[in-house]
Design a protein around this motif. Structure first.
Motif, mmCIF file in Angstrom:
data_model
loop_
_atom_site.group_PDB
_atom_site.id
_atom_site.type_symbol
_atom_site.label_atom_id
_atom_site.label_comp_id
_atom_site.label_asym_id
_atom_site.label_seq_id
_atom_site.Cartn_x
_atom_site.Cartn_y
_atom_site.Cartn_z
ATOM 1 N N LEU A 44 34.605 48.686 -5.617
ATOM 2 C CA LEU A 44 35.640 47.994 -6.396
ATOM 3 C C LEU A 44 35.858 46.539 -5.974
ATOM 4 C CD1 LEU A 44 38.280 50.862 -6.657
ATOM 5 C CD2 LEU A 44 36.950 49.870 -8.544
ATOM 6 N N ALA A 45 35.360 46.172 -4.804
ATOM 7 C CA ALA A 45 35.577 44.812 -4.297
ATOM 8 C C ALA A 45 34.853 43.785 -5.167
ATOM 9 C CB ALA A 45 35.096 44.718 -2.855
ATOM 10 N N ALA A 51 35.014 44.717 7.479
ATOM 11 C CA ALA A 51 35.473 46.009 7.993
ATOM 12 C C ALA A 51 36.987 46.040 8.169
ATOM 13 C CB ALA A 51 34.770 46.320 9.312
ATOM 14 N N TYR A 52 37.563 44.949 8.662
ATOM 15 C CA TYR A 52 39.016 44.961 8.881
ATOM 16 C C TYR A 52 39.790 44.850 7.571
ATOM 17 C CZ TYR A 52 38.725 45.552 13.829
ATOM 18 O OH TYR A 52 38.498 46.101 15.058
ATOM 19 N N HIS A 85 25.000 47.337 1.779
ATOM 20 C CA HIS A 85 24.306 46.354 2.610
ATOM 21 C C HIS A 85 25.350 45.593 3.414
ATOM 22 C CE1 HIS A 85 20.545 46.939 0.475
ATOM 23 N NE2 HIS A 85 21.158 46.716 -0.680
ATOM 24 N N GLN A 86 24.887 44.959 4.493
ATOM 25 C CA GLN A 86 25.753 44.087 5.279
ATOM 26 C C GLN A 86 25.069 42.746 5.431
ATOM 27 O OE1 GLN A 86 26.435 45.149 9.410
ATOM 28 N NE2 GLN A 86 28.350 43.999 9.448
ATOM 29 N N ALA A 92 30.023 40.949 6.270
ATOM 30 C CA ALA A 92 30.728 41.641 5.196
ATOM 31 C C ALA A 92 29.794 42.635 4.510
ATOM 32 C CB ALA A 92 31.253 40.625 4.185
ATOM 33 N N PHE A 93 30.398 43.624 3.853
ATOM 34 C CA PHE A 93 29.666 44.711 3.222
ATOM 35 C C PHE A 93 29.791 44.626 1.711
ATOM 36 C CE2 PHE A 93 31.148 45.979 7.370
ATOM 37 C CZ PHE A 93 30.010 46.530 7.948
#
Length: 154
Positions: A44-45, A51-52, A85-86, A92-93
């Motif tokens: 959804l991002a 991660a935080y 993926h990172q 970031a993912f």
């Protein structure tokens, strides 16, 4: 050649999650509730998410305290099985555009808006295989990031 998909609607996210659940079950993998929540938030991002940031979203949606190690374990699972993926540059993912198809991809990262596009083409895999063979090198992971300006920001 494939490029990353645009941001998914809530309905598309649910279809994607149902498919991944099926795939995990067929492979004997546990797609836990927390892994599903983390994956859903990444799907959804609008942009790659840290991660935080994920931890904050999980904490605000739950009455229970979510510990960072549990989020990192979920992220490790999703990474290991090619669902996300990172980026090396930002840590970031983001969701893989082809989670059910093993592939090698390059990532086009816009310096202006932060958009990331996943670019996959058989020639990338061919080139990397040729390099490995000619150098007798066993690659364990590869992340190809190209930084520049996307078409929208140009």
């Amino acid at each position: 050649m494939s490029m990353c998909m645009p941001q998914m609607t809530a309905e598309q996210v649910e279809v994607q999650i149902a498919q991944i659940k099926q795939d995990c079950q067929a492979q004997g993998l546990r797609f836990t509730a927390l892994r599903e929540q983390v994956y859903r938030l990444i799907l959804l991002a609008a942009q790659p998410i840290g991660a935080y940031e994920l931890l904050d979203l999980l904490q605000s949606a739950s009455e229970k305290v979510v510990a960072p190690p549990t989020v990192y374990r979920s992220l490790d699972f999703l990474l290991r099985h090619g669902l996300i993926h990172q980026l090396n540059s930002s840590k970031a993912f983001f969701a893989c555009s082809q989670p059910t198809d093993r592939h090698v991809a390059a990532f086009l990262v816009c310096r202006c808006c932060g958009e990331v596009q996943e670019f996959s083409h058989p020639s990338i895999q061919t080139m990397l295989t040729e390099v490995e063979q000619s150098t007798n090198f066993a690659t364990q992971s590869s992340i190809i990031e190209l930084s520049g300006v996307c078409q929208r920001c140009q």
